[in-house]
Scaffold this active site. Structure first.
Site, short mmCIF file in Angstrom:
data_model
loop_
_atom_site.label_atom_id
_atom_site.label_comp_id
_atom_site.label_asym_id
_atom_site.label_seq_id
_atom_site.Cartn_x
_atom_site.Cartn_y
_atom_site.Cartn_z
N LYS A 123 0.69 -1.10 0.10
CA LYS A 123 -0.23 -0.38 0.07
C LYS A 123 0.70 1.36 -0.04
O LYS A 123 0.11 2.42 -0.26
CB LYS A 123 -0.81 0.08 1.13
CG LYS A 123 -1.99 -0.99 1.04
CD LYS A 123 -2.86 -0.69 -0.28
CE LYS A 123 -4.14 -1.42 -0.21
NZ LYS A 123 -5.06 -0.97 -1.17
N1 PMP Z 1 -3.30 -7.82 1.63
C1 PMP Z 1 -3.09 -6.84 2.63
C2 PMP Z 1 -2.73 -7.47 3.85
C3 PMP Z 1 -3.76 -5.45 2.62
O1 PMP Z 1 -3.76 -4.78 3.63
C4 PMP Z 1 -4.31 -5.19 1.33
C5 PMP Z 1 -5.08 -3.93 1.25
N2 PMP Z 1 -6.12 -3.98 1.97
C6 PMP Z 1 -4.36 -6.09 0.26
C7 PMP Z 1 -3.74 -7.24 0.54
C8 PMP Z 1 -5.13 -5.80 -1.07
O2 PMP Z 1 -4.77 -4.97 -1.85
P1 PMP Z 1 -5.57 -4.27 -2.67
O3 PMP Z 1 -6.50 -3.22 -1.90
O4 PMP Z 1 -4.65 -3.45 -3.84
O5 PMP Z 1 -6.65 -4.98 -3.35
#
Ligand code: PMP
Length: 334
Positions: free
Chosen positions: A55
């Site tokens: 992120k």
């Molecule tokens: N894994 C974790 C631990 C996350 O915090 C996130 C984001 N919420 C993601 C995967 C998924 O990413 P995205 O929001 O890009 O789908």
């Protein structure tokens, strides 16, 4: 040659701020996961980003774009965001010294990410987990309301900003292509906002890659069923950051070629296995994606292909949950 001259030759420019260190994460072959398979399971090490997760990429990109668009002003704007924690940290890294930050998090999320956010000076508001997405007390609706109540606030809104997808189209997706050449058989990831999966998959498709796009979804999430066009009742689960009780607007489900649903217990056990056998401490969404990758790889014909798995964050965010024996016992995970 003098030591000083040698040093000058070897010197690379220092990063200008922590955001200069975001991205360009390496791939790591995970032997314990590839064991007995004819293909290689390669982890994309997003836990090596400066804020410790994938992120960081969107924190940096969304702030840069919002500044360019004149939507936020350093020293004045308060950023407000609904997050499982990692986006909050990514924003904190990008906003340091320039913006105040308020994050809403659901009560399901473990304490580590909240503690990290507070260490970065952010304010954290906890919201109930087991409420419907329309409930006014949900973490997203709470963030919206807090932003509306403050004329100086900007709702970052990762679930709806195209810059989220663009960050992955322009960085993560390009890196995966460059790191695997033509040998990429599949990209495997969970979906929180869908930014990572949609951005990477679009980049792969636009580059002409035939790689399969595998959604790793926790049991209890509605997303895998949504890909198949089936309605599904949401149920609680423990894995943080992926899956959910609604289909996010940025998730382009048509890009998904395969879905694998994974139980909490299998995802957690996978985390313990890669920690013990590969020495890599990953978070639960990574464990979930690794289980999905292994199952998918079994059904993939041929040999020697690369399967890239998103390792979204590190296990130090889950010391009091996944890596705690009492917590596991309480969840019935042995
Ligand atoms: N894994 C974790 C631990 C996350 O915090 C996130 C984001 N919420 C993601 C995967 C998924 O990413 P995205 O929001 O890009 O789908």
């Amino acid at each position: 040659m003098s030591v000083a001259a040698e040093r000058t030759d070897a010197v690379t420019a220092p990063a200008r701020g922590l955001v200069g260190l975001v991205g360009d994460t390496p791939l790591l072959e995970l032997r314990s996961v590839s064991d007995g398979l004819p293909h290689r399971i390669l982890g994309k090490c997003e836990f090596l980003n400066p804020g410790g997760s994938v992120k960081d990429r969107i924190g940096h990109r969304i702030l840069a774009e919002a500044e360019r668009a004149g939507l936020i002003t350093p020293g004045r704007t308060r950023l407000v965001e609904a997050t499982a924690g990692n986006t909050g940290v990514g924003l904190a890294v990008a906003a340091a010294g320039r913006y105040r930050l308020t994050c809403t998090m659901s009560s399901k999320m473990g304490p580590e990410k909240e503690a990290l956010l507070r260490a970065w000076g952010a304010e954290v508001v906890r919201c109930p987990y087991e409420v419907s997405p329309d409930d006014p007390t949900s973490f997203i609706n709470t963030a919206k309301r807090l932003a509306e109540q403050d004329p100086d606030a900007f709702f970052v809104d990762q679930f709806n900003r195209d810059w989220n997808v663009a960050a992955h189209y322009d960085s993560t997706g390009v890196e995966v292509l460059e790191q695997t050449g033509g040998n990429l058989a599949a990209f495997v990831a969970g979906v929180g906002t869908g930014g990572t999966l949609t951005g990477v998959a679009r980049r792969l498709r636009d580059a002409g890659s035939p790689a399969r796009i595998v959604l790793a979804d926790p049991v209890g999430s509605v997303l895998a069923a949504a890909v198949a066009g089936r309605p599904q009742q949401a149920a609680p689960y423990s894995i943080e950051g992926i899956g959910g009780d609604f289909v996010p607007a940025l998730f382009d489900s048509e890009l998904v070629t395969d879905t694998v649903t994974v139980s909490d217990a299998d995802a957690v056990r996978m985390c313990l296995t890669v920690a013990e056998r590969d020495g890599v401490l990953v978070g639960g969404s990574s464990g979930c994606a690794l289980v999905a990758a292994r199952r998918f790889a079994r059904s993939l014909p041929g040999a020697g292909r690369d399967i890239v798995v998103l390792l979204a964050d590190g296990g130090d965010r889950y010391l009091s949950t996944i890596y705690d024996a009492d917590w596991r016992r309480g969840k019935g995970i042995s």
